[in-house]
Design an enzyme around this catalytic site. Structure first.
Site, PDB file in Angstrom:
ATOM      1  N   TYR A 188       0.827  -1.199   0.000  1.00 18.48           N
ATOM      2  CA  TYR A 188       0.000   0.000   0.000  1.00 18.48           C
ATOM      3  C   TYR A 188       0.866   1.256   0.000  1.00 18.48           C
ATOM      4  CZ  TYR A 188      -3.444  -3.456   1.339  1.00 18.48           C
ATOM      5  OH  TYR A 188      -4.242  -4.569   1.376  1.00 18.48           O
ATOM      6  N   HIS A 242      -5.753   2.461  -0.777  1.00 13.20           N
ATOM      7  CA  HIS A 242      -5.723   2.357   0.689  1.00 13.20           C
ATOM      8  C   HIS A 242      -5.854   3.718   1.359  1.00 13.20           C
ATOM      9  CE1 HIS A 242      -4.693  -0.011   4.395  1.00 13.20           C
ATOM     10  NE2 HIS A 242      -5.371  -0.896   3.683  1.00 13.20           N
TER      11      HIS A 242
END
Length: 436
Positions: A188, A242
């Protein structure tokens, strides 16, 4: 060839319509009561902090399993069930799933929390498991029967460089996956980090990898362009932001991803900023997925009803279980939104199968996240689903089709993986948190 009378006789023995199978299979059996609620907490691997519920009924040998998975508050969930909700459920009728769901929902007065929802989901899954076992049918038959033969999954590919990403996507394609999520540079935020110690930083303090959203905005779309150039248009590509971007750059990121023709971009905004989906929808046709952190209908309902997202990404146990997932799926069907239940990472086999049985029966299904369990988990939990050729297959046993070896689970006592405390956050150049 069967005649009309034989067809009718067969239908009465093996009815195919929803509603009748359970009534016919259980006719004449005595009423059920919940006799005991056991909590089985186990960590078969360090990053698994699993809490299961075993609901034992008054019928000898009849019980159901449910998942109360919250890896970040597992001890709190365990205590909530053992000290509060479990005693409340004892003596209740496990056949009244909807009524007991609603009763549990208001039992603690404050509802839709991350702890109460997973506890409620565990009961809900266990009751559906009981109902399927009592009818001697896999749960999907009681939910209306299959509308698809298996559940397609998306795989997770990544790499430190665009070339590595291309190579890993191709490897999953060769395994039969058509849907592949691609993350760059370590997960992420990958592609957006300034290496440790580099760049303009304060004289003291944070020296680790620092997230820079402008760098991310330039790097990630270029990586996807290379994937498309090398592998073409057959593969369906996904990506998880994210929630690291500010709303303005989230708009720009969505615009830049449009030529790549994504299957979806996930969590481009944090939950606190979901109003910006209106601007994203007005700007670009890049499909959006959202909902991994959702626990309340007020979060998902407007996004679905206003058609501001394309995929709802809730985790089945985080929203209250199978009963709630089916309601969300029905709402999606009315507004052209599809499901993409969040079932990866530290999640468990029971929750995966709960999503699987819902997926098999709903027209609004879109995709499900993959989650590959090691062989020791298959030994611990017989009936754990298998992935073959990019599809998820349950055991077809009664109910959810899964069990647990309690003695084996006891050899892996619950532990709190302290890495869970900070993996969700990254930091910027000045050391401040970048919230997921």
């Amino acid at each position: 060839m069967l005649n009309r009378r034989e067809i009718l006789k067969t239908a009465l023995v093996n009815p195919w319509w929803a509603g009748e199978p359970y009534a016919q299979s259980t006719r004449g059996l005595p009423p059920l009561k919940i006799r005991e609620v056991k909590v089985i907490a186990t960590s078969p691997r360090p990053h698994y902090s699993w809490v299961f519920v075993k609901v034992i009924t008054s019928e000898p040998g009849l019980y159901g399993l449910g998942s109360a998975n919250n890896a970040y508050l597992s001890w709190a969930v365990k205590a909530a069930i053992e000290k509060h909700l479990g005693p409340f459920w004892v003596g209740k009728d496990p056949e009244r799933i909807e009524d007991l769901w609603q009763w549990t929902h208001v039992r603690s007065y404050w509802r839709n929390g991350s702890i109460t929802n997973v506890a409620q989901a565990a009961l809900d899954m266990a009751l559906w498991d009981i109902k399927g076992k009592r009818a001697n049918m896999p749960l999907y038959q009681l939910l209306g029967g299959k509308v698809r033969e298996a559940v397609p999954l998306y795989a997770h590919a990544g790499g430190e460089t665009p070339a590595a990403c291309v190579e890993n996507v191709q490897a999953y394609m060769e395994q039969g996956f058509r849907h592949i999520r691609v993350q760059m540079g370590g997960g992420y935020g990958g592609g957006g980090f300034v290496p440790p110690g580099e760049g303009s930083r304060p004289e003291s303090g944070f020296r680790g990898p620092a997230f820079d959203e402008e760098r991310y905005l330039e790097t990630v779309p270029r990586m996807f362009e290379q994937v498309r150039e090398k592998l073409g248009w057959q593969v369906k590509l996904l990506h998880d932001v994210h929630e690291h971007l500010t709303p303005t750059l989230a708009l720009e990121f969505a615009r830049r991803m449009q030529p790549i023709r994504m299957f979806f971009v996930e969590d481009i905004l944090p939950p606190e900023q979901i109003d910006y989906f209106r601007q994203i929808r007005a700007l670009t046709s890049t499909p959006m997925a959202m909902g991994e952190l959702f626990t309340h209908p007020h979060e998902w309902r407007p996004l679905i009803a206003e058609r501001l997202i394309d995929y709802i990404r809730c985790r089945v146990c985080a929203i209250g279980g199978i009963t709630q997932a089916r309601k969300i799926a029905a709402l999606c069907e009315q507004f052209g939104v599809r499901t993409a239940w969040q079932e990866g990472g530290e999640n468990d086999p029971v929750n995966q199968l709960a999503a699987y049985h819902v997926d098999l029966t709903i027209p609004s299904f879109g995709i499900q996240e993959d989650n590959v369990f090691p062989e020791e988990v298959h030994e611990l939990m017989p009936g754990t689903a298998r992935i073959r050729g990019g599809y998820l297959y349950g055991s077809d046993g009664p109910g959810l089709g899964i069990d647990i070896d309690e003695a084996m689970a006891g050899r892996y006592p619950l532990v709190d993986d302290h890495r869970n405390a900070d993996w969700t956050t990254v930091r910027g150049m000045d050391g401040s948190l970048v919230k997921p």
